[in-house]
Design a protein around this motif. Structure first.
Motif, mmCIF file in Angstrom:
data_model
loop_
_atom_site.group_PDB
_atom_site.id
_atom_site.type_symbol
_atom_site.label_atom_id
_atom_site.label_comp_id
_atom_site.label_asym_id
_atom_site.label_seq_id
_atom_site.Cartn_x
_atom_site.Cartn_y
_atom_site.Cartn_z
ATOM 1 N N VAL A 20 56.459 -3.356 -121.217
ATOM 2 C CA VAL A 20 57.101 -3.329 -119.897
ATOM 3 C C VAL A 20 56.499 -4.399 -118.995
ATOM 4 C CG1 VAL A 20 57.494 -1.957 -117.821
ATOM 5 C CG2 VAL A 20 57.741 -0.898 -120.077
ATOM 6 N N GLN A 21 55.180 -4.522 -119.039
ATOM 7 C CA GLN A 21 54.522 -5.548 -118.231
ATOM 8 C C GLN A 21 54.978 -6.942 -118.656
ATOM 9 O OE1 GLN A 21 50.243 -5.191 -118.144
ATOM 10 N NE2 GLN A 21 49.965 -7.256 -117.334
ATOM 11 N N PHE A 22 55.115 -7.159 -119.979
ATOM 12 C CA PHE A 22 55.561 -8.448 -120.507
ATOM 13 C C PHE A 22 56.980 -8.766 -120.024
ATOM 14 C CE2 PHE A 22 57.539 -10.933 -124.033
ATOM 15 C CZ PHE A 22 56.739 -12.066 -123.948
ATOM 16 N N LEU A 23 57.855 -7.775 -120.055
ATOM 17 C CA LEU A 23 59.227 -7.978 -119.584
ATOM 18 C C LEU A 23 59.242 -8.357 -118.105
ATOM 19 C CD1 LEU A 23 61.245 -5.079 -121.269
ATOM 20 C CD2 LEU A 23 61.265 -7.495 -121.873
ATOM 21 N N ARG A 24 58.412 -7.677 -117.320
ATOM 22 C CA ARG A 24 58.394 -7.925 -115.879
ATOM 23 C C ARG A 24 57.817 -9.304 -115.551
ATOM 24 N NH1 ARG A 24 58.776 -3.782 -112.120
ATOM 25 N NH2 ARG A 24 57.155 -4.742 -110.845
ATOM 26 N N GLU A 25 56.758 -9.683 -116.290
ATOM 27 C CA GLU A 25 56.079 -10.939 -115.973
ATOM 28 C C GLU A 25 56.775 -12.150 -116.585
ATOM 29 O OE1 GLU A 25 51.857 -13.311 -116.669
ATOM 30 O OE2 GLU A 25 52.021 -11.220 -117.328
ATOM 31 N N GLY A 44 59.813 -11.910 -119.132
ATOM 32 C CA GLY A 44 61.239 -11.773 -119.415
ATOM 33 C C GLY A 44 62.135 -12.099 -118.239
ATOM 34 N N VAL A 45 61.647 -11.887 -117.043
ATOM 35 C CA VAL A 45 62.437 -12.136 -115.834
ATOM 36 C C VAL A 45 62.793 -13.613 -115.681
ATOM 37 C CG1 VAL A 45 60.418 -12.474 -114.332
ATOM 38 C CG2 VAL A 45 62.549 -11.594 -113.367
ATOM 39 N N HIS A 46 62.043 -14.502 -116.335
ATOM 40 C CA HIS A 46 62.288 -15.936 -116.204
ATOM 41 C C HIS A 46 63.250 -16.492 -117.258
ATOM 42 C CE1 HIS A 46 59.262 -16.368 -113.092
ATOM 43 N NE2 HIS A 46 58.392 -15.710 -113.847
ATOM 44 N N PHE A 47 63.766 -15.619 -118.132
ATOM 45 C CA PHE A 47 64.666 -16.079 -119.194
ATOM 46 C C PHE A 47 66.088 -15.607 -118.921
ATOM 47 C CE2 PHE A 47 60.633 -16.720 -121.115
ATOM 48 C CZ PHE A 47 60.801 -17.703 -122.082
ATOM 49 N N SER A 48 67.024 -16.537 -118.885
ATOM 50 C CA SER A 48 68.441 -16.229 -118.688
ATOM 51 C C SER A 48 69.097 -15.990 -120.040
ATOM 52 C CB SER A 48 69.138 -17.395 -117.978
ATOM 53 O OG SER A 48 70.530 -17.332 -118.168
ATOM 54 N N VAL A 49 69.657 -14.808 -120.246
ATOM 55 C CA VAL A 49 70.330 -14.498 -121.511
ATOM 56 C C VAL A 49 71.501 -15.456 -121.732
ATOM 57 C CG1 VAL A 49 71.717 -12.776 -122.736
ATOM 58 C CG2 VAL A 49 69.621 -12.089 -121.552
ATOM 59 N N ASN A 50 72.242 -15.748 -120.662
ATOM 60 C CA ASN A 50 73.371 -16.676 -120.794
ATOM 61 C C ASN A 50 72.920 -18.021 -121.341
ATOM 62 O OD1 ASN A 50 75.027 -14.743 -119.781
ATOM 63 N ND2 ASN A 50 75.173 -15.599 -117.719
ATOM 64 N N GLN A 81 57.631 -17.523 -128.218
ATOM 65 C CA GLN A 81 57.140 -18.895 -128.375
ATOM 66 C C GLN A 81 56.907 -19.548 -127.015
ATOM 67 O OE1 GLN A 81 58.849 -21.309 -131.486
ATOM 68 N NE2 GLN A 81 58.532 -23.184 -130.326
ATOM 69 N N GLY A 82 57.785 -19.256 -126.062
ATOM 70 C CA GLY A 82 57.573 -19.757 -124.710
ATOM 71 C C GLY A 82 56.270 -19.227 -124.128
ATOM 72 N N TYR A 83 55.992 -17.964 -124.401
ATOM 73 C CA TYR A 83 54.756 -17.348 -123.907
ATOM 74 C C TYR A 83 53.525 -17.978 -124.575
ATOM 75 C CZ TYR A 83 51.391 -13.757 -122.522
ATOM 76 O OH TYR A 83 50.309 -13.100 -122.002
ATOM 77 N N ASP A 84 53.654 -18.350 -125.852
ATOM 78 C CA ASP A 84 52.555 -19.060 -126.527
ATOM 79 C C ASP A 84 52.159 -20.311 -125.750
ATOM 80 O OD1 ASP A 84 52.436 -17.308 -128.662
ATOM 81 O OD2 ASP A 84 53.622 -18.561 -130.014
ATOM 82 N N PHE A 85 53.156 -21.093 -125.368
ATOM 83 C CA PHE A 85 52.893 -22.345 -124.641
ATOM 84 C C PHE A 85 52.193 -22.029 -123.319
ATOM 85 C CE2 PHE A 85 55.144 -26.662 -123.557
ATOM 86 C CZ PHE A 85 53.894 -27.248 -123.359
ATOM 87 N N LEU A 86 52.663 -21.007 -122.622
ATOM 88 C CA LEU A 86 52.040 -20.609 -121.365
ATOM 89 C C LEU A 86 50.589 -20.190 -121.588
ATOM 90 C CD1 LEU A 86 52.233 -19.899 -118.329
ATOM 91 C CD2 LEU A 86 53.060 -17.626 -119.017
#
Length: 405
Positions: free
Chosen positions: A131-136, A138-144, A171-176
């Motif tokens: 849930v924390q991962f989604l909030r921190e 996931g919110v920055h990724f657009s499904v569209n 993978q995006g989180y890896d870079f971060l």
């Protein structure tokens, strides 16, 4: 000449996020960058080798590579370039494969004194709070926007699991994470990773408010677009137990004429003037370039000694004389003498099936020495051996030596 110019000249680069900024950055500063390797098998293959060549060129120019073992992302599986979902691996398999990857990479990349880092994304991915991962994150990724990525589009018809849909975010989180831990500001990868690399660079810019960059290199394909590195036995592995140095050498010795210059540029450190000279050779002379390619690539993967052995074996087999000790060899016992040749070839693994053996004979593609085998019931008799040894040839270029124990 900057390292970016070198990579361009040798034909590596496909896409960059900010070309002018990257050109200035690589020429004026020393950066930390990373390439990821998911340990989905127990050896690296020749496709991975292309990425390691990029890392080697970058390291020689003073930049610091991070070899990221995908111990966490391999639990999900990258949908890029795949028509179906990847086989699910156990955590034990992934850990085992990752350790083998590390050993192989150390032959190409200098990890001494912090000149390169070896990291594993399992260290931060496996213990995330969902849930924390989604909030921190996931919110920055657009499904569209994610659905427009090539790696997802080609899977939509057959079906894309939610498990795989998470791969880009991971993978995006890896870079971060690497940016935060190691000040890593660039991700590199094969061109099929472009969408994932963009996602990571964008995430850093959003979360950290600082620049991050991406670069993709060409995939290893033939001049007509086919993926290179596939052999009769499967992938062209870097592990000598899975692909022998001789078979590895022979693969490059037999590449199409049109691919020789490209492979010399991408897979060796020969100067480009020499690459162009060799690549310009025509007709029979192109064999000189192919021998050079085979030797240089085998030397990088397996070392000088094994490259020389492979070269000597090839010269002996194709020249019809010389030292056969390093040729691909199988042994038979005396009780196999007098048996059907097809049965012996099957039991020693020279052919994968009896039907393949029958097809070879019917099409005139099986030889003992220079003698064509024309009978399906041909027997392996003692008089065929010279000094307890004989040469079997499949087609034009596939040789094996059989010896009697």
């Amino acid at each position: 000449m900057s390292v970016l110019d070198i990579l361009k000249e040798r034909g590596f680069i496909q896409q960059l996020t900010h070309e002018e900024e990257i050109a200035e950055l690589l020429s004026k500063e020393k950066i930390t960058f990373y390439i990821g390797f998911d340990p989905t098998a127990d050896s690296l293959h020749v496709g991975h080798f292309l990425g390691m060549m990029v890392m080697a060129h970058m390291q020689q120019a003073g930049h610091r590579p991070i070899c990221l073992i995908g111990g966490g992302t391999a639990m999900v599986g990258d949908p890029s370039g795949k028509a179906d979902m990847r086989k699910m691996l156990t955590p034990e398999d992934i850990a085992h494969n990752g350790e083998l990857f590390k050993k192989q990479m150390q032959r190409f990349i200098d990890f001494s004194n912090g000149k390169a880092l070896m990291m594993n994304n399992a260290d931060w991915l496996l213990n995330l709070n969902y849930v924390q991962f989604l909030r921190e994150i996931g919110v920055h990724f657009s499904v569209n926007r994610m659905l427009t990525a090539e790696c997802f589009k080609q899977r939509m018809e057959k079906g894309l699991s939610f498990l795989e849909f998470n791969y880009m975010i991971m993978q995006g989180y890896d870079f971060l994470e690497l940016n935060r831990q190691c000040d890593c500001i660039m991700q590199m990868g094969g061109d099929d990773q472009w969408s994932n690399i963009l996602a990571g660079a964008d995430l850093i810019r959003r979360k950290e408010r600082k620049p991050a960059y991406g670069l993709t290199f060409t995939l290893l394909t033939t001049s007509d677009g086919r993926k290179m590195g596939k052999t009769e036995k499967g992938a062209l592995w870097l592990d000598a137990e899975k692909t022998s140095p001789y078979d590895f050498y022979q693969y490059w010795r037999n590449v199409d004429d049109a691919d020789v210059e490209k492979c010399l540029a991408l897979l060796t450190f020969l100067p480009m003037d020499e690459v162009r000279r060799l690549g310009a050779l025509k007709d029979k002379d192109i064999n000189v370039a192919k021998k050079t390619l085979a030797f240089e690539v085998t030397k990088l993967i397996h070392g000088q000694v094994e490259a020389e052995k492979a070269q000597q074996a090839a010269e002996a087999l194709f020249g019809g004389a010389g030292n056969f000790d390093n040729a691909p060899t199988v042994s038979v016992t005396t009780d196999m003498i007098g048996a059907k040749l097809i049965d012996v070839l099957l039991s020693t693994g020279i052919i994968p099936s009896k039907s393949e053996g029958r097809r070879l004979i019917q099409q005139g593609g099986l030889y003992i020495g220079e003698t064509k085998v024309s009978e399906l019931d041909f027997l392996l008799t003692a008089d065929l051996f010279e000094n307890n040894s004989l040469i079997v040839r499949k087609g034009k270029k596939n040789y094996h030596r059989i010896i009697i124990e």
